[in-house]
Design an enzyme around this catalytic site. Sequence first.
Site, short mmCIF file in Angstrom:
data_model
loop_
_atom_site.label_atom_id
_atom_site.label_comp_id
_atom_site.label_asym_id
_atom_site.label_seq_id
_atom_site.Cartn_x
_atom_site.Cartn_y
_atom_site.Cartn_z
N HIS A 44 49.64 29.37 -3.44
CA HIS A 44 49.02 30.66 -3.13
C HIS A 44 48.71 30.75 -1.63
CE1 HIS A 44 48.29 29.75 -7.35
NE2 HIS A 44 48.18 31.05 -7.57
N LEU A 135 38.80 30.72 -12.71
CA LEU A 135 38.01 31.60 -11.85
C LEU A 135 36.58 31.77 -12.35
CD1 LEU A 135 40.85 34.17 -11.18
CD2 LEU A 135 39.94 32.48 -9.58
N ASN A 201 39.60 41.56 -0.69
CA ASN A 201 40.92 42.03 -0.27
C ASN A 201 41.54 43.04 -1.23
OD1 ASN A 201 41.93 40.53 -2.42
ND2 ASN A 201 42.58 38.81 -1.16
N ILE A 203 43.01 42.81 -3.94
CA ILE A 203 44.29 42.45 -4.57
C ILE A 203 44.07 41.29 -5.54
CG2 ILE A 203 46.56 41.38 -4.14
CD1 ILE A 203 46.60 44.24 -3.25
N HIS A 276 50.15 36.68 -3.14
CA HIS A 276 49.09 35.99 -3.86
C HIS A 276 49.50 34.59 -4.34
CE1 HIS A 276 46.03 35.07 -6.89
NE2 HIS A 276 47.05 34.67 -7.60
N SER A 398 14.10 26.44 -30.25
CA SER A 398 15.03 25.98 -31.29
C SER A 398 15.74 24.70 -30.87
CB SER A 398 16.09 27.04 -31.56
OG SER A 398 15.50 28.23 -32.00
N GLU A 425 24.99 31.24 -21.58
CA GLU A 425 25.45 29.90 -21.93
C GLU A 425 26.50 29.38 -20.94
OE1 GLU A 425 25.51 32.47 -24.04
OE2 GLU A 425 24.06 31.96 -25.61
N PHE A 451 27.76 27.91 -30.13
CA PHE A 451 27.97 28.57 -28.85
C PHE A 451 28.50 27.63 -27.77
CE2 PHE A 451 24.48 31.40 -30.68
CZ PHE A 451 25.40 32.25 -31.27
N HIS A 475 21.49 22.97 -34.40
CA HIS A 475 21.97 23.83 -35.48
C HIS A 475 23.45 23.55 -35.72
CE1 HIS A 475 18.19 25.45 -34.20
NE2 HIS A 475 18.16 26.35 -35.16
N ASP A 483 21.05 31.91 -41.21
CA ASP A 483 21.67 32.68 -40.13
C ASP A 483 23.14 32.96 -40.41
OD1 ASP A 483 19.64 33.43 -38.50
OD2 ASP A 483 19.82 31.75 -37.11
N HIS A 487 26.76 31.83 -37.15
CA HIS A 487 25.99 30.82 -36.42
C HIS A 487 26.30 29.40 -36.88
CE1 HIS A 487 24.00 34.26 -34.90
NE2 HIS A 487 22.99 33.59 -34.36
N ARG A 534 19.32 21.37 -37.50
CA ARG A 534 18.13 22.22 -37.58
C ARG A 534 17.20 21.68 -38.67
NH1 ARG A 534 16.82 27.03 -41.06
NH2 ARG A 534 14.97 27.88 -40.06
C1 LIG Z 1 39.84 32.07 -15.73
C2 LIG Z 1 41.12 32.33 -15.02
N1 LIG Z 1 41.90 33.33 -15.43
C3 LIG Z 1 43.08 33.57 -14.84
C4 LIG Z 1 43.51 32.78 -13.81
C5 LIG Z 1 44.85 33.02 -13.17
N2 LIG Z 1 44.65 33.58 -11.83
C6 LIG Z 1 44.70 32.82 -10.75
S1 LIG Z 1 44.37 33.65 -9.35
C7 LIG Z 1 44.21 35.11 -10.19
C8 LIG Z 1 43.89 36.37 -9.47
C9 LIG Z 1 42.73 36.21 -8.62
O1 LIG Z 1 42.55 37.31 -7.82
P1 LIG Z 1 41.63 37.18 -6.54
O2 LIG Z 1 40.43 36.42 -6.88
O3 LIG Z 1 41.44 38.55 -5.99
O4 LIG Z 1 42.46 36.28 -5.57
P2 LIG Z 1 43.48 36.76 -4.44
O5 LIG Z 1 44.55 37.55 -5.12
O6 LIG Z 1 42.71 37.56 -3.50
O7 LIG Z 1 44.00 35.48 -3.88
C10 LIG Z 1 44.38 34.90 -11.55
C11 LIG Z 1 44.29 35.95 -12.58
C12 LIG Z 1 42.65 31.74 -13.41
N3 LIG Z 1 42.97 30.92 -12.42
N4 LIG Z 1 41.47 31.56 -14.00
#
Ligand SMILES: Cc1ncc(C[n+]2csc(CCOP(=O)(O)OP(=O)(O)O)c2C)c(N)n1
Length: 676
Positions: A44, A135, A201, A203, A276, A398, A425, A451, A475, A483, A487, A534
């Site tokens: 990237h 992410l 950015n 994008i 990207h 809990s 969580e 969870f 639990h 529950d 749960h 529990r």
């Molecule tokens: C949880 C998760 N979902 C999907 C992806 C795949 N993924 C990697 S980068 C990206 C887009 C990210 O966009 P942005 O944060 O704007 O980065 P930029 O394009 O500016 O580099 C995705 C969907 C990931 N790495 N993690």
Amino acid sequence: MLRAIQKTLCAQRKMTEQTAAHRDLANAIRALAMDAVQQADSGHPGMPMGMADVATVLFQKFLKFDPSDPHWPDRDRFILSAGHGSMLLYSLLYLTGYADMTLEELKRFRQLGSKTAGHPEYGHASGIETTTGPLGQGLGNSVGFALAELSLRQRFGADVVDHFTYVISGDGCLMEGVGQEAITLAGHLGLGRLIVLFDDNGISIDGPTSLSTSEDHKKRFAAAGWHVQGIDGLDPEAVTRALRKARKVTDKPSLIACKTIIGYGAPNKQGTAATHGAALGKDEVAAAREKLGWPYPPFEIPEPIFTGWRKIGRRGKSARRKWAQRHAAMAEADRAEFDRRQKGDIPAVVDETIVAFKAKVAAEKPAWATRKSSQEVLEVINPVLPDTIGGSADLTGSNNTKTASMKPLTAADPAGRYIYYGIREHAMAAAMNGLALHGGIIPYGGTFLVFTDYCRPSIRLAALMGIRVIYVMTHDSIGLGEDGPTHQPVEHLPALRAIPNLQVLRPADAIETAECWQIALNSRKTPSIIALTRQNVPTVRHAGDGNLSALGAYILAGEPANPIRLIASGSEVQLALAARDLLAKDGLAAAVVSMPSWELFAAQADTYRNEVMGAEGTVRVACEAASGFGWERWLGTKGAFVGMKGFGASAKAADLYKHFSITAEAIAEAARRLAG
Ligand SMILES: Cc1ncc(C[n+]2csc(CCOP(=O)(O)OP(=O)(O)O)c2C)c(N)n1
């Protein structure tokens, strides 16, 4: 008059020189990023190219770090939450002089065995503070990093703990749910040392972010209690001013939304999703060199620019030396405690306390729910282990995670050791990773076992990173009762057991619960899930044999020579014991195996495992109030599983166990059938 003109001209020249110098430094990052991605033909380049100016200013003027001592405890933490832009981090580590990040490593970007994995991996190279890529995780971690700093500063003083947590986050991290949880948690806690640089950015992968979102991030952060600025992220002066301002805000975390252009410098592709996540292509790389005014061959950083970066890398040396003096001047006991906590050593008194606790409950034989046992264990551990920071995602009463002496950890009272994570969580689990990674803290936190699904991405990363995080998951079965199926965890134990390097511990009673805590606290490189009931369960163990749970499984009743094994974990161990009595009436001798941890048992020697499970062909009946997925691993050729086959139901626990035929009779019947 003339002098004034001369002065202005001089200032202008200086400014121009500075701008040129900055441009060269930033372009070095851009060039390395596009060259490494081009060479790997994957990766990237866009984000590093767009954020090169921001990163340059941060490292040149603000970040407190020293590549010659990458683990210096009082360094600022730099978290690349947008982990796909890993070349930004790798370039910075190389340019500033981290010994293990060589040019060779950059050339081997994304190749097997290199330190430059596709996404930054904690432990691969120094300077990588956490593993990012999924992410939002880095942003979640950063809350934990900032909390750890706050807590340790309170305990040891600003002379030795006085640092910031800086995060680079993209649109993706902000779109993720965990991002929102982290933002509101940080805002609520007023984490003034947390500064997020948002790569604004517009994008992402599919194209412009307007395809999928129209939210005003700045307003969202402001609503969550953050200090917010918006700047041109390609203007180093603006970045400098914003960072200066953000650092002065002590009662709120700071967002600096940096308007940038993804892939900045690539003339035909910049500003588009094409930059990207793919190599720019030879022609575009050449065109970018031209546009950026970077005539140098791939991977070549000309001497003055390289020297400039190395100078930046030496900037923190004197601060570190001064810190070392202050550290040396600490009162001896404080310094020893600070160092112990940084190393992550557990004081011997903790083990002694656990042994004493076991002796006490062995004598008293309480019929506590194991969640209650866990609280009782914590009541004795927390006073002798100041490293722990507990918490729960709004289930404190809990999960039984708060002990009597614990006060809430807040900005107003950083001495507190308990975090009310709220109904977050995922951010709780992500923040716990940050707390553990920072050093000096052992985090534990609770929610319902069901969870763990909401925490799973962070649990997985804790396991991948090999860090000590302890999840108090109560639990833990249909035994939670009324529950109902929403749960009641069914597939969760198998799903968690499927995560490599995760310890799933399911104790049967108060003694095993104490042992599981002992295991979890002493597992420095493995996160642990402690699955707790529990409902009340009887004490089934006697103390005095050492930590039997650490063997993973052991014969609780009966003899290795018995031809039948009844294997169970947690609340079902009592059923196996009752089934053993039923079989005895029929003249069938069965040994009961308590199995609090598959992972620990799998790590034992063959001879021990054979003794516990009996030779191949031994009748083995396993019982767990969960899905049987995976149990075949332990059952051998003459085995049966008594457990859940589908979702649970809403009713009293006792009725549910009968309804789903998870009973001593069912276990005994299966054993008879196989033995007959
Ligand atoms: C949880 C998760 N979902 C999907 C992806 C795949 N993924 C990697 S980068 C990206 C887009 C990210 O966009 P942005 O944060 O704007 O980065 P930029 O394009 O500016 O580099 C995705 C969907 C990931 N790495 N993690």
